[in-house]
Design an enzyme around this catalytic site. Structure first.
Site, mmCIF file in Angstrom:
data_model
loop_
_atom_site.group_PDB
_atom_site.id
_atom_site.type_symbol
_atom_site.label_atom_id
_atom_site.label_comp_id
_atom_site.label_asym_id
_atom_site.label_seq_id
_atom_site.Cartn_x
_atom_site.Cartn_y
_atom_site.Cartn_z
ATOM 1 N N CYS A 145 0.842 -1.198 0.000
ATOM 2 C CA CYS A 145 0.000 0.000 0.000
ATOM 3 C C CYS A 145 0.882 1.255 0.000
ATOM 4 O O CYS A 145 1.444 1.620 1.041
ATOM 5 C CB CYS A 145 -0.913 -0.008 1.224
ATOM 6 S SG CYS A 145 -1.854 1.508 1.405
ATOM 7 N N CYS A 184 -0.430 4.128 2.205
ATOM 8 C CA CYS A 184 -0.212 3.928 3.649
ATOM 9 C C CYS A 184 1.252 4.172 4.032
ATOM 10 O O CYS A 184 1.531 4.715 5.093
ATOM 11 C CB CYS A 184 -0.549 2.497 4.068
ATOM 12 S SG CYS A 184 -2.054 1.837 3.381
ATOM 13 N N ASP A 185 2.184 3.742 3.189
ATOM 14 C CA ASP A 185 3.569 3.628 3.642
ATOM 15 C C ASP A 185 4.593 4.497 2.911
ATOM 16 O O ASP A 185 5.764 4.505 3.280
ATOM 17 C CB ASP A 185 4.022 2.159 3.541
ATOM 18 C CG ASP A 185 3.221 1.278 4.484
ATOM 19 O OD1 ASP A 185 2.813 1.776 5.544
ATOM 20 O OD2 ASP A 185 2.990 0.100 4.155
#
Ligand code: NAP
Length: 314
Positions: free
Chosen positions: A135, A138-139
């Site tokens: 992701c 997300c990261d």
């Protein structure tokens, strides 16, 4: 719970929320059950630019889906946040058991979506959250000014590589063939981006590093040559993002509805599964194009089928 809903929708991604909107507008009593975040895979998509008529150009998946959820609730859908552990689909009344409750309905729409397929290299599981991710939204910020590798050649891999290039110093797409599968317009952006590089005909065989991901072996599938990639000494780590397709969230329905050998659920063009009053919509079903627009269309069709059956048109 004693109430018998007209329809229970499993999953609040674009398919489930669109089904909820259409069911709600048809005045069907409707419950949407979602175990996690609304939106499914688009909740973690940085930029949507191909949902027809979207109000904000290049808006995030989370923002688009928030409006979808609002619209479904506006038309009267009940919402529950819980995990479904068991479903009973035989008989006129379908039963859905969640961790906290038991719900009943005359019809079910399965809209449980799909999740990221693992890269398939040695030691992968050990480095999830320690360099390996599926992701970018997300990261990506963990890799500000680091080197990042992206595995895959489809729309997801190339779009997410472009997103990662806003954070990382350099992004290398590792693809098992010598041409991309992604849409041409997305490919053009990647080829024009000076931070994006490519390793063609290559697969990641093994990853490693002390605590954190800092080395990997990549094999050229044409020559058999193995290249060992090590993190820059000053960095001490790099990122590895996998975007090589999806696996359907259909485990709960195995042996209960017809599916293919990969677990995607079979439906006719009106989203009927082989079980009476059980429908399927979105990425979890067998289909040729998995997009927000096709998921939303599936959900609409399924709910309208239920409405027509309820009112005697079918
Ligand atoms: P995808 O289109 O199935 O592409 C998967 C990519 O991963 C392919 O390039 C494939 O290589 C590669 N791959 C598959 N298995 C592999 C393995 N074991 N090892 C190495 N590489 C492997 O998946 P996706 O990109 O996640 O997209 C899924 C669906 O969502 C697609 O329908 C896509 O169009 C849609 N999507 C659309 C958008 C958009 O329109 N903005 C954005 C994201 C996703 P090969 O090419 O060699 O098969």
């Amino acid at each position: 719970m004693d109430k018998i809903y007209d329809v229970i929708i499993l999953g609040a991604g674009p398919a489930g929320l669109s089904a909820g909107l259409y069911a709600g507008r048809s005045r069907l009593s409707t419950l949407i059950i979602e175990k996690g975040q609304d939106g499914g895979q688009i909740a973690i998509t940085d930029e949507i630019e191909n949902y027809p008529g979207q109000r904000v150009e290049g808006e995030s998946g989370a923002s688009l889906v928030a409006r979808m959820a609002e619209q479904a609730v506006k038309f009267g859908c009940d919402r529950v946040s819980d995990t479904v552990n068991e479903v009973s689909l035989d008989g006129d009344i379908k039963v859905v058991k969640t961790t906290k409750e038991e719900y009943k309905a005359k019809s079910i729409i399965i809209a449980t979506g799909a999740y990221a397929r693992p890269i398939g290299c040695k030691n992968e599981a050990e480095y999830i959250g320690r360099g390996v991710s599926y992701c970018a939204t997300c990261d990506a910020n963990f890799f500000e000014d680091f080197e990042v590798y992206v595995v895959g050649g489809g729309d997801s891999a190339v779009e997410e590589a472009l997103y990662l290039s806003k954070f990382a110093r350099k992004v290398t797409i590792i693809h098992r063939r010598d041409e991309l599968r992604a849409a041409k317009s997305i490919q053009e952006k990647a080829f024009a981006n000076p931070k994006v590089d490519f390793m063609w005909d290559s697969v990641v065989e093994e990853i490693g590093g002390e605590d954190i991901l800092s080395e990997m072996k990549v094999k050229n599938v044409k020559t058999g040559e193995i290249t060992t990639i090590k993190a820059d000494e000053e960095d001490g780590m790099f990122g590895l993002f996998g975007f090589i397709g999806t696996i359907p969230n259909s485990e709960l329905f195995k042996g209960k509805v017809d599916m293919d050998e990969r677990g995607y659920i079979k439906a006719d063009e009106n989203m009927h599964t082989n079980v009476e009053d059980v429908y399927v919509a979105g990425d979890v079903r067998i289909k040729s194009l998995r997009q927000v627009v096709t998921a939303a269309a599936d959900g609409a069709i399924a709910s309208v089928q239920i409405e027509r059956k309820t009112t005697g048109y079918l």
